[in-house]
Design an enzyme around this catalytic site. Structure first.
Site, PDB file in Angstrom:
ATOM      1  N   GLU A 115       0.826  -1.222   0.000  1.00  0.00           N
ATOM      2  CA  GLU A 115       0.000   0.000   0.000  1.00  0.00           C
ATOM      3  C   GLU A 115       0.860   1.271   0.000  1.00  0.00           C
ATOM      4  O   GLU A 115       0.487   2.278  -0.599  1.00  0.00           O
ATOM      5  CB  GLU A 115      -0.948  -0.016   1.203  1.00  0.00           C
ATOM      6  CG  GLU A 115      -2.048  -1.066   1.027  1.00  0.00           C
ATOM      7  CD  GLU A 115      -2.921  -1.202   2.256  1.00  0.00           C
ATOM      8  OE1 GLU A 115      -2.391  -1.679   3.285  1.00  0.00           O
ATOM      9  OE2 GLU A 115      -4.092  -0.822   2.199  1.00  0.00           O
ATOM     10  N   GLU A 135      -4.470  -9.100   3.503  1.00  0.00           N
ATOM     11  CA  GLU A 135      -5.095  -8.712   4.781  1.00  0.00           C
ATOM     12  C   GLU A 135      -6.315  -9.549   5.148  1.00  0.00           C
ATOM     13  O   GLU A 135      -6.587  -9.778   6.327  1.00  0.00           O
ATOM     14  CB  GLU A 135      -5.514  -7.233   4.746  1.00  0.00           C
ATOM     15  CG  GLU A 135      -4.375  -6.243   4.894  1.00  0.00           C
ATOM     16  CD  GLU A 135      -3.718  -5.871   3.576  1.00  0.00           C
ATOM     17  OE1 GLU A 135      -3.896  -6.607   2.583  1.00  0.00           O
ATOM     18  OE2 GLU A 135      -3.029  -4.848   3.538  1.00  0.00           O
TER      19      GLU A 135
HETATM   20  C1  LIG Z   1      -2.912  -1.727   7.235  1.00  0.00           C
HETATM   21  C2  LIG Z   1      -2.524  -2.945   6.436  1.00  0.00           C
HETATM   22  O1  LIG Z   1      -3.396  -3.042   5.333  1.00  0.00           O
HETATM   23  C3  LIG Z   1      -2.638  -4.172   7.284  1.00  0.00           C
HETATM   24  C4  LIG Z   1      -1.568  -5.145   6.977  1.00  0.00           C
HETATM   25  O2  LIG Z   1      -0.590  -4.889   6.328  1.00  0.00           O
HETATM   26  S1  LIG Z   1      -1.769  -6.659   7.671  1.00  0.00           S
HETATM   27  C5  LIG Z   1      -0.302  -7.540   7.258  1.00  0.00           C
HETATM   28  C6  LIG Z   1      -0.307  -8.017   5.840  1.00  0.00           C
HETATM   29  N1  LIG Z   1       0.833  -8.857   5.618  1.00  0.00           N
HETATM   30  C7  LIG Z   1       0.764 -10.188   5.700  1.00  0.00           C
HETATM   31  O3  LIG Z   1      -0.285 -10.759   5.909  1.00  0.00           O
HETATM   32  C8  LIG Z   1       2.058 -10.939   5.483  1.00  0.00           C
HETATM   33  C9  LIG Z   1       2.259 -11.932   6.613  1.00  0.00           C
HETATM   34  N2  LIG Z   1       3.493 -12.627   6.461  1.00  0.00           N
HETATM   35  C10 LIG Z   1       3.678 -13.634   5.596  1.00  0.00           C
HETATM   36  O4  LIG Z   1       2.809 -13.997   4.814  1.00  0.00           O
HETATM   37  C11 LIG Z   1       4.994 -14.331   5.619  1.00  0.00           C
HETATM   38  O5  LIG Z   1       5.530 -14.195   6.911  1.00  0.00           O
HETATM   39  C12 LIG Z   1       6.015 -13.746   4.613  1.00  0.00           C
HETATM   40  C13 LIG Z   1       5.568 -14.117   3.176  1.00  0.00           C
HETATM   41  C14 LIG Z   1       6.146 -12.251   4.745  1.00  0.00           C
HETATM   42  C15 LIG Z   1       7.409 -14.377   4.885  1.00  0.00           C
HETATM   43  O6  LIG Z   1       7.302 -15.772   4.877  1.00  0.00           O
HETATM   44  P1  LIG Z   1       8.541 -16.702   5.317  1.00  0.00           P
HETATM   45  O7  LIG Z   1       9.754 -16.248   4.612  1.00  0.00           O
HETATM   46  O8  LIG Z   1       8.084 -18.106   5.172  1.00  0.00           O
HETATM   47  O9  LIG Z   1       8.822 -16.383   6.841  1.00  0.00           O
HETATM   48  P2  LIG Z   1       7.851 -16.522   8.097  1.00  0.00           P
HETATM   49  O10 LIG Z   1       8.369 -17.590   8.971  1.00  0.00           O
HETATM   50  O11 LIG Z   1       6.423 -16.558   7.707  1.00  0.00           O
HETATM   51  O12 LIG Z   1       8.105 -15.103   8.783  1.00  0.00           O
HETATM   52  C16 LIG Z   1       9.374 -14.762   9.314  1.00  0.00           C
HETATM   53  C17 LIG Z   1       9.148 -14.007  10.597  1.00  0.00           C
HETATM   54  O13 LIG Z   1       8.565 -12.750  10.265  1.00  0.00           O
HETATM   55  C18 LIG Z   1       7.383 -12.554  11.028  1.00  0.00           C
HETATM   56  N3  LIG Z   1       6.446 -11.780  10.206  1.00  0.00           N
HETATM   57  C19 LIG Z   1       6.136 -11.959   8.919  1.00  0.00           C
HETATM   58  N4  LIG Z   1       5.259 -11.017   8.508  1.00  0.00           N
HETATM   59  C20 LIG Z   1       5.032 -10.227   9.583  1.00  0.00           C
HETATM   60  C21 LIG Z   1       4.218  -9.087   9.805  1.00  0.00           C
HETATM   61  N5  LIG Z   1       3.501  -8.535   8.824  1.00  0.00           N
HETATM   62  N6  LIG Z   1       4.217  -8.563  11.039  1.00  0.00           N
HETATM   63  C22 LIG Z   1       4.962  -9.084  12.034  1.00  0.00           C
HETATM   64  N7  LIG Z   1       5.747 -10.155  11.889  1.00  0.00           N
HETATM   65  C23 LIG Z   1       5.764 -10.723  10.662  1.00  0.00           C
HETATM   66  C24 LIG Z   1       6.874 -13.946  11.314  1.00  0.00           C
HETATM   67  O14 LIG Z   1       6.030 -13.948  12.441  1.00  0.00           O
HETATM   68  C25 LIG Z   1       8.169 -14.699  11.554  1.00  0.00           C
HETATM   69  O15 LIG Z   1       8.585 -14.401  12.861  1.00  0.00           O
HETATM   70  P3  LIG Z   1       9.387 -15.507  13.732  1.00  0.00           P
HETATM   71  O16 LIG Z   1      10.625 -15.796  12.955  1.00  0.00           O
HETATM   72  O17 LIG Z   1       9.604 -14.835  15.037  1.00  0.00           O
HETATM   73  O18 LIG Z   1       8.466 -16.689  13.819  1.00  0.00           O
END
Ligand SMILES: C[C@H](O)CC(=O)SCCNC(=O)CCNC(=O)[C@H](O)C(C)(C)COP(=O)(O)OP(=O)(O)OC[C@H]1O[C@@H](n2cnc3c(N)ncnc32)[C@H](O)[C@@H]1OP(=O)(O)O
Length: 724
Positions: A115, A135
């Site tokens: 975004e 999201e």
């Molecule tokens: C206002 C906005 O519209 C609202 C938002 O943005 S909501 C958030 C949207 N983003 C997401 O949903 C992405 C969520 N994350 C993911 O899908 C996956 O973690 C990823 C594709 C980024 C990376 O995947 P991968 O490389 O397999 O690593 P993965 O083990 O999942 O994550 C690594 C670490 O980062 C953390 N992490 C990943 N995304 C994070 C996030 N958005 N916030 C906080 N921590 C996050 C994980 O919890 C993990 O922590 P840990 O090592 O302590 O367990």
């Protein structure tokens, strides 16, 4: 650990590079937003800055808003500390600023990360960057302008597909769709982005504010129609979930009343959704899944996973061929062993059909499928086993057969080779009894179909070495499964926890409740199908065999129903022969079959447990609870016996292994939202009315009486034991 920070470097060319840094994925923590405000404001003030490039540290742009903040909202029940990212950051700081910003994107730009890029005036991406707005998988909607800008950049139909189904795309696809302005090699990313920013200033490139665009939206009646259709589809596909309809409302608001109105609604709805039970469950499921990688004395003792290049799979039946499919799809060389060429050819054909099925469903490219099939070799003997790194045995559940195979492979394989069994019930110590290799014997319990279902239950015995557990966890991740390490007991974690699921359904039927009512209520609760349809689909052989196994191990709490055997006697075999509780015809949905009712009546007469011979009167809510509370009760015993590392592992296992709805957070999380006390009191009441099957476990009783959540660590329970 380094604190989240935003840095700025101003080059001689007058471009300020603002970098988000918060390893591992540059999540947008609250302080990152403060940092962005501060650095952008400095960039706007300074005369030596003409334009901005926004980027992320360590080869990643950003994984989005910090999900830990969601958890804080859930714990504190307060949204007042959430930053106003949509207007205050995306519009005021970036999009409406007096100097242009180019987003230099690489690695990943997800959620709030994407975004920020959408609010920038152009997006340059490195090859293979992952872009998406996931999201909705967290129970919310994009909250920093994504609902408004994505449709304006790529058109409504594609934007809906990406948001409603939380699909990610690569930068190359993004370029074709108009989301990305240029795709470049990562080493040129900053150079091209700086030049692009200067070109905007020099009017050689357009200065585009996406929120103001309407050229990709299409005529209003058409747009309204697309949203109407999407609403109907979402209602069917995403039952019980509020965020999909809410997302469509917000998009519609922006299209009808303008992007800025859309943003105001987006911001309000985001804050409403973040506090829902759905978001609580999904955020819990997100962190629970990640926690499964942390296994005490395995992942935290400095061991390095060994490379597993070649795996032998023994048995080319449904499970063996599914496992082999999963391995070759991830470039692991597979030797498939069968006992004769007929079975071997059958196994190979199944694997080919699995792989080609993915191509026809557009989930795999044709060339990748052909390459995967080159990784497979079929054999009838052990001569190729001398250089395999792991064996996964997937033959029928026969103790003597498995013992013989393990004695054979101990001789045929090199000493480092991991010896795994895909057994779903048999004690691994018994399987390995005739070997001297107990330290490298482990359970690799896949769920059917193994190339599709995401869970891998890794079963360790007291003797399995930490290195072997770590290696199997790593292979699990390579083949895109979620590995959950569990202890050795009948049914392990998932099948043991869920064995009362089908039994309580049978008990209810014998108390006079209608089978189809039960299935409908369970599917309304959020499981993909009810217990009777599941039995039809899984096959009655499985039902008979597992009931036998559990009644031997847990005779005090097994309900033995004659119904399945009566169905078989009456020529019904479930989905296998198209006739079970339901009728299965090619091309149409399963239909409840009323002709099964006399067989059910006969079974009721045999068991004869209806109080006073009359069907019990139970509410819909009670039916769901009478089926799922016994599951919670067994889950408590699994926790008490230390079969899982932590309660949330059982949540992940229930979601990925049994399709328990992720938006309810998993079996233990769901039970805690209801309260241990209520679960305990209901079970106690049913135990008095209907017998021991419902008798609360001592773990549940203790937690309920002491007011401790079921998810609290074992040390809070006085009777904690540990198998791990
Ligand atoms: C206002 C906005 O519209 C609202 C938002 O943005 S909501 C958030 C949207 N983003 C997401 O949903 C992405 C969520 N994350 C993911 O899908 C996956 O973690 C990823 C594709 C980024 C990376 O995947 P991968 O490389 O397999 O690593 P993965 O083990 O999942 O994550 C690594 C670490 O980062 C953390 N992490 C990943 N995304 C994070 C996030 N958005 N916030 C906080 N921590 C996050 C994980 O919890 C993990 O922590 P840990 O090592 O302590 O367990």
């Amino acid at each position: 650990m380094r604190q989240p920070r935003v840095t700025m470097e101003v080059g001689h060319d007058g471009v300020a590079v603002i970098t988000i840094s918060n390893p591992p994925v540059n999540a947008l923590a609250l302080t990152i937003f403060d940092g962005l405000k501060e650095k952008f404001s400095e960039a706007m003030r300074r005369d030596d800055v003409k334009a901005v490039v926004l980027t992320g540290d360590g080869g990643k742009f950003s994984g989005g808003f910090d999900i830990n903040v969601f958890e804080r909202v859930h714990q504190e029940g307060d949204t007042s500390f959430l930053p106003e990212t949509s207007i205050a950051i995306a519009v005021n700081v970036i999009e409406d600023a007096k100097k242009p910003t180019v987003a230099a994107v690489q690695g990943l730009a997800l959620g709030g990360g994407l975004e920020l890029a959408l609010a920038s005036h152009a997006r340059i991406a490195a090859a293979n960057t992952l872009l998406g707005l996931p999201e909705l998988t967290l129970g919310v909607i994009p909250g920093s302008g994504g609902t408004q800008r994505l449709p304006r950049l790529i058109g409504l139909p594609k934007a809906l597909e990406l948001m409603l189904y939380s699909k990610s795309i690569t930068s190359e696809e993004g370029k074709n769709l108009g989301l990305v302005d240029a795709v470049v090699p990562s080493e040129e990313l900053l150079k091209v982005s700086r030049q692009w920013a200067l070109d905007i200033i020099e009017k050689r490139k357009p200065w585009i504010r996406s929120l103001h665009r309407i050229d990709r939206l299409g005529p209003l009646p058409e747009v309204v129609d697309i949203i109407k259709t999407a609403r109907q589809q979402a209602k069917q596909t995403f039952k019980n979930l509020p965020q999909h309809q809410a997302c469509l409302d917000v998009i519609e608001e922006g299209i009808i009343h303008g992007g800025y109105h859309g943003l105001l609604k987006e911001s309000r709805v985001f804050k409403e959704l973040i506090s829902t039970d759905t978001s609580k469950g999904l955020v819990h499921a997100f962190f629970a899944q990640r926690a499964t990688s942390k296994v005490p004395n395995v992942s935290d003792i400095g061991l390095k996973p060994r490379k597993i290049k070649k795996v032998a799979v023994i048995g080319g039946g449904l499970m063996g061929s599914g496992i082999a499919t999963a391995l070759i799809l991830s470039n692991i060389y597979v030797i498939l062993k069968e006992i004769n060429s007929e079975y071997l050819q059958k196994g190979i054909k199944t694997i080919e059909a699995n792989v080609r099925g993915l191509v026809s469903r557009k989930r795999l490219a044709k060339d990748k499928a052909e390459n995967a099939l080159l990784m497979l070799k079929g054999v009838l003997g052990y001569s190729d086993f001398d250089n395999v790194d792991m064996v996964i045995e997937a033959v029928i559940e026969s103790i003597p057969l498995k013992q013989k195979i393990f004695a054979d492979i101990e001789k045929a394989c090199p000493p480092h080779c991991i010896l795994a069994s895909n057994t779903s019930t048999i004690d691994l110590n018994i399987i390995g009894e005739k070997t001297k290799s107990q330290d490298r014997i482990i359970g690799a319990h896949f769920f059917s179909p193994a190339h599709v279902m995401p869970l891998l239950e890794i079963v360790r015995t007291e003797k399995t070495s930490a290195q072997v557990i770590l290696d199997l966890m790593t292979v699990g991740k390579v083949i895109k499964k979620v590995p959950v390490v569990v202890g050795n007991c009948t049914g392990f974690a998932v099948n043991r926890t869920f064995f009362p699921y089908s039994q309580s359904a049978h008990l209810l039927v014998h108390l006079g409740v209608d089978v189809f009512r039960i299935d409908q209520l369970i599917s309304n609760f959020g499981l993909p199908m009810g217990p009777f349809q599941l039995q039809d689909v899984a096959g009655y052989g499985v039902a008979v065999a597992t009931t036998k196994e559990f009644s031997l191990s847990f005779p005090d709490r097994t309900f033995e129903s004659p119904l399945v055997e009566l169905l078989i006697k009456n020529g019904r075999n479930g989905k296998n022969n198209g006739k079970g509780y339901y009728i299965y015809e090619k091309g149409s949905k399963p239909k409840p079959d009323p002709s099964v009712l006399p067989i059910i009546e006969e079974s009721r007469r045999i068991i004869n447990i209806m109080p006073g011979g009359k069907p019990v009167s139970v509410t819909d809510e009670e039916i769901v609870e009478m089926i799922l509370f016994p599951v919670v009760n067994e889950a408590c015993r699994v926790l008490d016996d230390g079969v899982v590392v932590r309660a949330s592992d059982l949540d992940t296992a229930s979601i990925l292994g049994m399709s328990f709805p992720s938006y309810r957070g998993g079996i233990i999380f769901w039970a805690d939202t209801i309260g241990a006390d209520r679960v305990y009191r209901s079970l106690r009441k049913w135990a008095e009315l209907y017998g021991n099957f419902f008798k609360p476990s001592s773990f549940l009783e203790e937690r309920a009486t002491r007011g401790i959540p079921l998810s609290a660590p074992a040390s809070t329970s006085s009777a904690a034991k540990s198998r791990l």
